[in-house]
Design a protein around this motif. Structure first.
Motif, PDB file in Angstrom:
ATOM      1  N   PRO A  72       0.757  -1.211  -0.063  1.00  0.00           N
ATOM      2  CA  PRO A  72      -0.013   0.163  -0.022  1.00  0.00           C
ATOM      3  C   PRO A  72       0.641   1.253   0.002  1.00  0.00           C
ATOM      4  O   PRO A  72       0.604   2.291  -0.675  1.00  0.00           O
ATOM      5  N   GLU A  73       1.881   1.216   0.738  1.00  0.00           N
ATOM      6  CA  GLU A  73       2.760   2.518   1.054  1.00  0.00           C
ATOM      7  C   GLU A  73       3.656   2.810  -0.550  1.00  0.00           C
ATOM      8  O   GLU A  73       3.681   3.872  -0.807  1.00  0.00           O
ATOM      9  N   ASN A  74       3.919   1.781  -1.024  1.00  0.00           N
ATOM     10  CA  ASN A  74       4.470   1.676  -2.463  1.00  0.00           C
ATOM     11  C   ASN A  74       3.536   2.169  -3.424  1.00  0.00           C
ATOM     12  O   ASN A  74       4.065   3.054  -4.352  1.00  0.00           O
ATOM     13  N   ILE A  75       2.440   1.906  -3.510  1.00  0.00           N
ATOM     14  CA  ILE A  75       1.489   2.081  -4.446  1.00  0.00           C
ATOM     15  C   ILE A  75       1.165   3.585  -4.097  1.00  0.00           C
ATOM     16  O   ILE A  75       1.080   4.482  -5.186  1.00  0.00           O
ATOM     17  N   PHE A  76       1.053   4.211  -2.955  1.00  0.00           N
ATOM     18  CA  PHE A  76       1.014   5.490  -2.584  1.00  0.00           C
ATOM     19  C   PHE A  76       1.869   6.454  -3.348  1.00  0.00           C
ATOM     20  O   PHE A  76       1.922   7.448  -3.962  1.00  0.00           O
ATOM     21  N   LEU A  81      -8.526   3.275  -0.733  1.00  0.00           N
ATOM     22  CA  LEU A  81      -8.167   1.750  -0.704  1.00  0.00           C
ATOM     23  C   LEU A  81      -6.706   1.655  -0.202  1.00  0.00           C
ATOM     24  O   LEU A  81      -6.614   0.666   0.518  1.00  0.00           O
ATOM     25  N   SER A  82      -5.828   2.257  -0.638  1.00  0.00           N
ATOM     26  CA  SER A  82      -4.535   1.888  -0.440  1.00  0.00           C
ATOM     27  C   SER A  82      -4.259   2.299   1.221  1.00  0.00           C
ATOM     28  O   SER A  82      -3.673   1.580   1.889  1.00  0.00           O
ATOM     29  N   LEU A  83      -4.634   3.525   1.640  1.00  0.00           N
ATOM     30  CA  LEU A  83      -4.570   3.745   2.992  1.00  0.00           C
ATOM     31  C   LEU A  83      -5.399   2.825   3.939  1.00  0.00           C
ATOM     32  O   LEU A  83      -4.750   2.358   4.778  1.00  0.00           O
ATOM     33  N   ALA A  84      -6.430   2.409   3.436  1.00  0.00           N
ATOM     34  CA  ALA A  84      -7.273   1.341   4.513  1.00  0.00           C
ATOM     35  C   ALA A  84      -6.514   0.087   4.174  1.00  0.00           C
ATOM     36  O   ALA A  84      -6.567  -0.571   5.276  1.00  0.00           O
ATOM     37  N   ILE A  89      -1.038  13.048   2.371  1.00  0.00           N
ATOM     38  CA  ILE A  89      -0.023  12.988   3.431  1.00  0.00           C
ATOM     39  C   ILE A  89       0.827  11.686   3.366  1.00  0.00           C
ATOM     40  O   ILE A  89       0.204  10.618   3.900  1.00  0.00           O
ATOM     41  N   PRO A  90       2.066  11.453   3.142  1.00  0.00           N
ATOM     42  CA  PRO A  90       2.800  10.237   3.310  1.00  0.00           C
ATOM     43  C   PRO A  90       3.021   9.829   4.424  1.00  0.00           C
ATOM     44  O   PRO A  90       3.036   8.525   4.566  1.00  0.00           O
ATOM     45  N   HIS A  91       2.956  10.605   5.412  1.00  0.00           N
ATOM     46  CA  HIS A  91       3.321  10.219   6.866  1.00  0.00           C
ATOM     47  C   HIS A  91       2.277   9.357   7.204  1.00  0.00           C
ATOM     48  O   HIS A  91       2.549   8.663   8.443  1.00  0.00           O
ATOM     49  N   PHE A  92       0.779   9.227   6.868  1.00  0.00           N
ATOM     50  CA  PHE A  92      -0.034   8.164   7.446  1.00  0.00           C
ATOM     51  C   PHE A  92       0.323   6.887   7.072  1.00  0.00           C
ATOM     52  O   PHE A  92      -0.240   5.928   7.589  1.00  0.00           O
ATOM     53  N   TYR A  93       1.535   6.342   6.320  1.00  0.00           N
ATOM     54  CA  TYR A  93       1.778   5.078   6.122  1.00  0.00           C
ATOM     55  C   TYR A  93       3.148   4.965   6.727  1.00  0.00           C
ATOM     56  O   TYR A  93       3.716   3.876   6.947  1.00  0.00           O
ATOM     57  N   TYR A  94       3.454   5.752   7.946  1.00  0.00           N
ATOM     58  CA  TYR A  94       4.664   5.628   8.545  1.00  0.00           C
ATOM     59  C   TYR A  94       4.288   5.082   9.970  1.00  0.00           C
ATOM     60  O   TYR A  94       5.105   5.013  10.802  1.00  0.00           O
ATOM     61  N   ASN A  95       2.876   4.877  10.360  1.00  0.00           N
ATOM     62  CA  ASN A  95       2.360   4.194  11.575  1.00  0.00           C
ATOM     63  C   ASN A  95       2.917   5.062  12.725  1.00  0.00           C
ATOM     64  O   ASN A  95       4.027   4.631  13.279  1.00  0.00           O
TER      65      ASN A  95
END
Length: 602
Positions: free
Chosen positions: A173-177, A237-240, A517-523
């Motif tokens: 998901p992070e890579n797709i984003f 879809l990616s973030l979820a 916001i890319p940081h939503f993929y940083y946990n």
């Protein structure tokens, strides 16, 4: 007469002196590819050591050092691949590099995944005996203690191997984003303040929002989010999927929730997160007051989201070239001593920095490096005050990395993400103080005060807003509630309105902001910008009044102790509310100063 469109330059058109020198990592791409082959060949050597930890202290030490050596080589290769890819995300050759590095990283992770479960199966008394029998193991005592402290959260060796082998899948998901956000989105052309037709990009979007011409700000804002609106379902879809993965892993590792999983690994009490949110919400009237001041100074009937970034005072006529900014940075940081500024000069002179924007280059800015590389900096320079602050911010990261790398052994050199933003924002605070002290022009001083207030707004208030959103999406998924674009848009719009108060016009476009916001993929990373900024405020004042020694020791500590303790030794206790209250006190003081200065100038 039609204005000529201004296009972004291609990577090969950028002067080499404005690009980073990655030959300091590998002489060429062939050397990198050879390293990948050798790393892959070493995985079996580590895998074959499985079962060795119970065979005595020497076997234990040999296995630990073999794993660290493999991870060290892999980390170096990954840094190279990542930097190559980010300098032009549309380059398919380097897309292949990062893809291969990610796949190999997952293989390495799978190859070493047996170590921690096997370590946790060792009886405590036997492990203590190893330290008594082999004094060389004492160098790794804190590292081992951090692992054993998480004993109940590790699975069996087989389960750990399966999870490690799926790391590349979990990162999808992070890579797709990343590809969608940095490469595939096509933004339209807009008019700048000089009526030039320019291609809208991540890099110039912030500059356009700073424009004194409201029509320019409005156009950039609406055109940017029209693009994101088209892809809202894909981003959702990616973030979820990412959030679901995060929750799944937390559950399997027996954490109460994903936030606890993220914080516990760094020994950060969840109360630190909760206290931040509580304190920020308690002080939201200060943000509302600042929005109201903007409305008054800008003489507008309603404040739109695109009005929050333009200076409320006249922009100084001067620009901030990269060359001039280097000199300002050195002067502002001189309070940290000659050794510190000597390292900063080295970064400037030895091409550790990739300066200007080019087509396909990753947006934003960051500092990246590891034990065996320079601490590189990626910028997208725009010749404004924000670029100067970004430079000194990222330099803070890089100098933190340099100090840790040169003071600690490899296994303690990588400092916790909890303290990662402290060095960068301490630098920002020192720059603000320097500029205020060396500015006589009241108009310029008002501009700097406004910039500080904007930075505070964007770091403590805005990042805590993000933290609330991040907690909400994780809770929604954990409760098996829908996480579609519709739900995320609605919650984010309401949250935004609550933060900015009664004077904000909640533009419909702002509902899509979470998408970019890319940081939503940083946990659960974003809250640390806010806690870090507040701690940095206290540390900067301590440096200016008491000297830099305690702070320099903080920079050199790496991960040799738990992050809360490292900051406490520097003079700031982040388990208390005092540092946050102090930060809001400084915000209010400088808000008072700006209000009084504006009254005098009007």
């Amino acid at each position: 007469m039609k204005k000529e469109s201004i296009k972004l330059p291609l990577r090969e058109e950028i002067p080499s002196k404005l690009t980073w020198d990655l030959t300091l990592i590998f002489k060429n791409d062939k050397e990198f590819e050879k390293e990948l082959e050798e790393i892959e060949g070493q995985i079996a050597n580590v895998e074959n050591r499985q079962g060795s930890l119970s065979k005595g202290s020497t076997a234990f030490l040999d296995s630990l050092e073999a794993i660290l050596q493999l991870e060290r080589r892999m980390e170096k290769a990954f840094v190279y691949a990542n930097l190559k890819n980010d300098q032009d995300t549309g380059n398919k050759y380097y897309q292949g590099f990062i893809a291969r590095a990610r796949q190999l990283y997952a293989k390495v992770g799978a190859g070493v995944s047996w170590f921690e479960p096997e370590l946790l199966e060792l009886p405590i008394e036997k492990l203590k005996g190893y330290f008594n029998q082999n004094t060389e193991l004492l160098a790794y005592k804190h590292l081992i203690a951090k692992i054993t402290a998480q004993r109940k959260h590790f699975l069996s060796a087989k389960e750990e191997e399966l999870l490690a082998g799926a790391a590349d899948i979990f990162s999808t998901p992070e890579n797709i984003f990343g590809v969608l956000n940095n490469s595939d989105l096509k933004f339209p052309e807009v008019r700048d303040a000089k009526n030039n037709l320019i291609q809208l990009s991540h890099g110039n979007y912030g500059r356009l929002l700073e424009s004194p011409q409201r029509s320019v700000r409005r156009a950039a804002f609406t055109e940017m989010y029209q693009v994101y609106q088209q892809f809202q379902n894909t981003f959702a879809l990616s973030l979820a999927a990412h959030v679901h993965t995060h929750n799944y892993l937390a559950q399997k590792r027996c954490y109460p929730d994903a936030r606890s999983a993220a914080l516990t690994r760094n020994n950060i009490p969840v109360s630190v997160y909760k206290t931040l949110v509580e304190q920020v919400n308690h002080h939201l009237p200060l943000l509302h007051r600042y929005v109201s001041l903007r409305k008054k100074i800008l003489k507008i009937n309603e404040v739109h989201m695109y009005d929050l970034y333009t200076p409320v005072t006249k922009i100084p006529a001067r620009t901030y070239s990269y060359k001039d900014s280097q000199e300002i940075v050195l002067k502002a940081l001189s309070v940290l001593g000659n050794d510190y500024t000597a390292r900063v000069k080295e970064a400037f002179e030895n091409r550790w920095i990739d300066v200007v924007e080019n087509k396909g280059k990753r947006s934003g800015a960051y500092s990246s490096g590891m034990y065996d590389t320079a601490p590189y900096i990626l910028l997208n320079w725009q010749n404004n005050l924000e670029s100067l602050f970004t430079l000194i911010h990222e330099m803070g990261h890089s100098m933190h990395t340099y100090a840790s790398n040169t003071s600690q052994d490899y296994h303690y050199s990588d400092y916790s993400i909890f303290v990662a933003e402290i060095a960068s924002t301490t630098n920002e605070n020192l720059l603000t103080q320097y500029l205020l002290e060396h500015t006589e022009d009241p108009h310029v001083k008002a501009y700097i005060l406004n910039h500080y207030l904007d930075g505070f707004k964007g770091t403590i208030f805005r990042q805590t807003q993000f933290a609330e959103f991040e907690q909400w999406i994780h809770e929604q998924d954990a409760e098996q509630k829908p996480l579609t674009a519709k739900e995320m848009n609605a919650f984010y719009a309401d949250l935004n309105k609550r933060y900015y108060g009664p004077d904000i016009f909640n533009d419909s476009e702002i509902a899509y902001e979470w998408e970019r916001i890319p940081h939503f993929y940083y946990n659960f990373y974003v809250y640390q910008y806010a806690t870090g900024f507040a701690a940095a405020s206290a540390l900067a004042q301590k440096i200016l009044t008491e000297g830099p020694n305690d702070y320099l020791n903080f920079l050199s500590a790496g991960s040799s102790d738990f992050p809360i303790e490292i900051v406490k030794k520097a003079g700031v206790d982040m388990t208390e509310t005092t540092y946050l209250e102090s930060a809001f006190g400084l915000f209010e003081k400088r808000l008072d100063e700006l209000e009084k200065l504006i009254t005098k100038l009007s």
